[in-house]
Design a protein around this motif. Structure first.
Motif, mmCIF file in Angstrom:
data_model
loop_
_atom_site.group_PDB
_atom_site.id
_atom_site.type_symbol
_atom_site.label_atom_id
_atom_site.label_comp_id
_atom_site.label_asym_id
_atom_site.label_seq_id
_atom_site.Cartn_x
_atom_site.Cartn_y
_atom_site.Cartn_z
ATOM 1 N N GLY A 93 -7.805 28.075 -1.221
ATOM 2 C CA GLY A 93 -9.334 28.166 -1.046
ATOM 3 C C GLY A 93 -10.020 28.634 0.408
ATOM 4 O O GLY A 93 -11.029 28.616 0.607
ATOM 5 N N GLY A 94 -8.760 28.936 1.387
ATOM 6 C CA GLY A 94 -8.728 29.461 2.658
ATOM 7 C C GLY A 94 -9.437 30.896 2.362
ATOM 8 O O GLY A 94 -9.293 31.584 1.502
ATOM 9 N N GLY A 95 -9.775 31.369 3.674
ATOM 10 C CA GLY A 95 -10.189 32.588 3.702
ATOM 11 C C GLY A 95 -11.249 32.991 4.884
ATOM 12 O O GLY A 95 -11.280 32.167 5.957
ATOM 13 N N LEU A 96 -11.794 34.257 4.951
ATOM 14 C CA LEU A 96 -12.499 34.578 6.029
ATOM 15 C C LEU A 96 -13.979 34.351 5.577
ATOM 16 O O LEU A 96 -14.564 34.714 4.517
ATOM 17 C CB LEU A 96 -12.444 35.925 6.302
ATOM 18 N N VAL A 97 -14.658 33.753 6.366
ATOM 19 C CA VAL A 97 -16.129 33.648 6.005
ATOM 20 C C VAL A 97 -17.104 33.630 7.265
ATOM 21 O O VAL A 97 -16.546 33.532 8.309
ATOM 22 C CB VAL A 97 -16.470 31.866 5.529
ATOM 23 N N ARG A 150 -14.898 25.797 0.046
ATOM 24 C CA ARG A 150 -14.260 24.588 -0.513
ATOM 25 C C ARG A 150 -12.772 24.709 -0.614
ATOM 26 O O ARG A 150 -12.178 25.728 -1.506
ATOM 27 C CB ARG A 150 -14.581 24.154 -1.820
ATOM 28 N N LEU A 151 -11.994 23.570 0.021
ATOM 29 C CA LEU A 151 -10.608 23.671 0.055
ATOM 30 C C LEU A 151 -10.151 22.863 -0.999
ATOM 31 O O LEU A 151 -10.732 21.821 -1.281
ATOM 32 C CB LEU A 151 -9.895 23.363 1.207
ATOM 33 N N SER A 152 -8.935 22.922 -1.713
ATOM 34 C CA SER A 152 -8.379 22.209 -2.609
ATOM 35 C C SER A 152 -6.902 21.982 -2.234
ATOM 36 O O SER A 152 -6.402 23.079 -1.806
ATOM 37 C CB SER A 152 -8.546 22.951 -4.118
ATOM 38 N N CYS A 153 -6.597 20.733 -2.733
ATOM 39 C CA CYS A 153 -5.035 20.449 -2.393
ATOM 40 C C CYS A 153 -4.504 19.695 -3.779
ATOM 41 O O CYS A 153 -5.203 18.769 -4.092
ATOM 42 C CB CYS A 153 -4.924 19.560 -1.212
ATOM 43 N N VAL A 154 -3.505 20.600 -4.530
ATOM 44 C CA VAL A 154 -3.183 19.862 -5.868
ATOM 45 C C VAL A 154 -1.592 19.249 -5.523
ATOM 46 O O VAL A 154 -0.976 19.943 -4.847
ATOM 47 C CB VAL A 154 -2.933 20.883 -6.729
ATOM 48 N N ALA A 155 -1.783 18.077 -5.978
ATOM 49 C CA ALA A 155 -0.371 17.319 -5.610
ATOM 50 C C ALA A 155 0.518 17.244 -6.873
ATOM 51 O O ALA A 155 -0.052 17.254 -8.129
ATOM 52 C CB ALA A 155 -0.703 16.032 -5.177
ATOM 53 N N SER A 156 1.885 17.109 -6.724
ATOM 54 C CA SER A 156 2.852 16.963 -8.040
ATOM 55 C C SER A 156 3.815 16.226 -7.563
ATOM 56 O O SER A 156 4.100 16.389 -6.409
ATOM 57 C CB SER A 156 3.163 18.175 -8.604
ATOM 58 N N GLY A 157 4.583 15.245 -8.322
ATOM 59 C CA GLY A 157 5.843 14.807 -7.921
ATOM 60 C C GLY A 157 5.830 13.359 -7.550
ATOM 61 O O GLY A 157 6.900 12.631 -7.082
ATOM 62 N N GLN A 174 1.388 23.096 3.079
ATOM 63 C CA GLN A 174 1.899 23.907 3.929
ATOM 64 C C GLN A 174 0.798 24.690 4.737
ATOM 65 O O GLN A 174 0.984 25.525 5.464
ATOM 66 C CB GLN A 174 2.824 25.100 3.048
ATOM 67 N N GLY A 175 -0.531 24.228 4.232
ATOM 68 C CA GLY A 175 -1.614 24.960 4.985
ATOM 69 C C GLY A 175 -2.326 25.915 4.300
ATOM 70 O O GLY A 175 -1.713 26.863 3.667
ATOM 71 N N THR A 176 -3.634 25.952 4.624
ATOM 72 C CA THR A 176 -4.264 27.361 4.312
ATOM 73 C C THR A 176 -5.272 27.772 5.468
ATOM 74 O O THR A 176 -5.574 26.927 5.980
ATOM 75 C CB THR A 176 -5.148 27.023 3.151
ATOM 76 N N GLN A 177 -5.091 28.934 5.687
ATOM 77 C CA GLN A 177 -5.940 29.495 6.688
ATOM 78 C C GLN A 177 -7.602 29.809 6.521
ATOM 79 O O GLN A 177 -7.882 30.269 5.565
ATOM 80 C CB GLN A 177 -5.392 31.158 7.177
ATOM 81 N N VAL A 178 -8.049 29.281 7.468
ATOM 82 C CA VAL A 178 -9.712 29.168 7.520
ATOM 83 C C VAL A 178 -10.129 30.096 8.602
ATOM 84 O O VAL A 178 -9.732 29.674 9.950
ATOM 85 C CB VAL A 178 -10.653 27.937 7.391
ATOM 86 N N SER A 218 -21.822 24.884 6.827
ATOM 87 C CA SER A 218 -22.450 25.419 8.151
ATOM 88 C C SER A 218 -21.210 25.767 8.927
ATOM 89 O O SER A 218 -21.130 25.021 10.298
ATOM 90 C CB SER A 218 -23.259 24.117 8.605
ATOM 91 N N LEU A 219 -20.239 26.285 8.644
ATOM 92 C CA LEU A 219 -19.041 26.772 9.234
ATOM 93 C C LEU A 219 -19.466 27.256 10.763
ATOM 94 O O LEU A 219 -20.299 28.267 10.749
ATOM 95 C CB LEU A 219 -18.044 27.393 8.376
ATOM 96 N N LYS A 220 -18.598 27.017 11.597
ATOM 97 C CA LYS A 220 -18.620 27.645 13.075
ATOM 98 C C LYS A 220 -17.291 28.261 13.317
ATOM 99 O O LYS A 220 -16.230 27.742 12.832
ATOM 100 C CB LYS A 220 -18.915 26.313 14.003
ATOM 101 N N PRO A 221 -17.354 29.255 14.312
ATOM 102 C CA PRO A 221 -16.173 29.809 14.705
ATOM 103 C C PRO A 221 -14.991 28.779 15.241
ATOM 104 O O PRO A 221 -13.725 28.895 15.075
ATOM 105 C CB PRO A 221 -16.568 30.786 15.805
ATOM 106 N N GLU A 222 -15.514 27.719 15.724
ATOM 107 C CA GLU A 222 -14.443 26.743 16.297
ATOM 108 C C GLU A 222 -13.847 25.809 15.031
ATOM 109 O O GLU A 222 -12.831 25.043 15.318
ATOM 110 C CB GLU A 222 -15.043 25.777 17.175
ATOM 111 N N ASP A 223 -14.289 26.219 13.936
ATOM 112 C CA ASP A 223 -13.561 25.815 12.573
ATOM 113 C C ASP A 223 -12.431 26.515 12.116
ATOM 114 O O ASP A 223 -11.661 25.928 11.371
ATOM 115 C CB ASP A 223 -14.467 25.502 11.517
ATOM 116 N N THR A 224 -12.319 27.559 12.830
ATOM 117 C CA THR A 224 -10.959 28.500 12.518
ATOM 118 C C THR A 224 -9.816 27.622 12.848
ATOM 119 O O THR A 224 -9.644 27.103 13.829
ATOM 120 C CB THR A 224 -11.237 29.762 13.494
ATOM 121 N N ALA A 225 -9.038 27.598 11.799
ATOM 122 C CA ALA A 225 -7.677 27.004 11.925
ATOM 123 C C ALA A 225 -7.033 27.052 10.488
ATOM 124 O O ALA A 225 -7.386 27.424 9.666
ATOM 125 C CB ALA A 225 -7.989 25.337 12.374
ATOM 126 N N VAL A 226 -5.539 26.601 10.880
ATOM 127 C CA VAL A 226 -5.000 26.400 9.325
ATOM 128 C C VAL A 226 -5.330 24.887 9.092
ATOM 129 O O VAL A 226 -5.281 24.037 9.772
ATOM 130 C CB VAL A 226 -3.159 26.587 9.565
#
Length: 115
Positions: free
Chosen positions: A7-11, A18-25, A107-111, A84-92
């Motif tokens: 769900g990460g990306g450039l905005v 909206r980020l999602s994290c699917v678990a298994s195991g 493993q992370g997703t880049q925003v 209401s994303l801000k430039p300072e929210d940029t992160a993995v």
């Protein structure tokens, strides 16, 4: 055991993701879940936490009133709605599952928030 974020990306500033994290195991419903983020050259910081039942929740001051954490135990998924994303929210962004002394990380997703 896997935690897979998506769900990460450039905005643009002011936008939403909206980020999602699917678990298994492992037994997802028994774990407290959280989102962390790490910007370049900085430490990994806690963003939000949700308990096994969905309540209580916790938010870092920097994201309070803008981000919402939720979970669907039937889908083994935790979400992070970011508004209401801000430039300072940029992160993995990473999801984490914790129960007693057992911890799993994704493993992370880049925003990236940029105009």
């Amino acid at each position: 055991v896997q935690l897979v974020e998506s769900g990460g990306g450039l905005v643009q500033p002011g936008g939403s993701l909206r980020l999602s994290c699917v678990a298994s195991g492992f037994t997802f419903s028994r774990y407290d879940l959280s989102w962390f983020r790490q910007a370049p050259g900085k430490e990994r910081d806690l963003v939000a936490v949700i308990s096994t039942t969905g309540h209580p929740t916790y938010y870092a001051d920097s994201v309070k009133d803008r981000f919402i954490i939720s979970r669907d135990n039937a889908k083994n998924t935790v979400y992070l709605q970011m508004n209401s994303l801000k430039p300072e929210d940029t992160a993995v962004y990473y999801c984490k599952a914790v129960r007693v002394r057992t911890t799993y990380w994704g493993q992370g997703t880049q925003v990236t928030v940029s105009s």
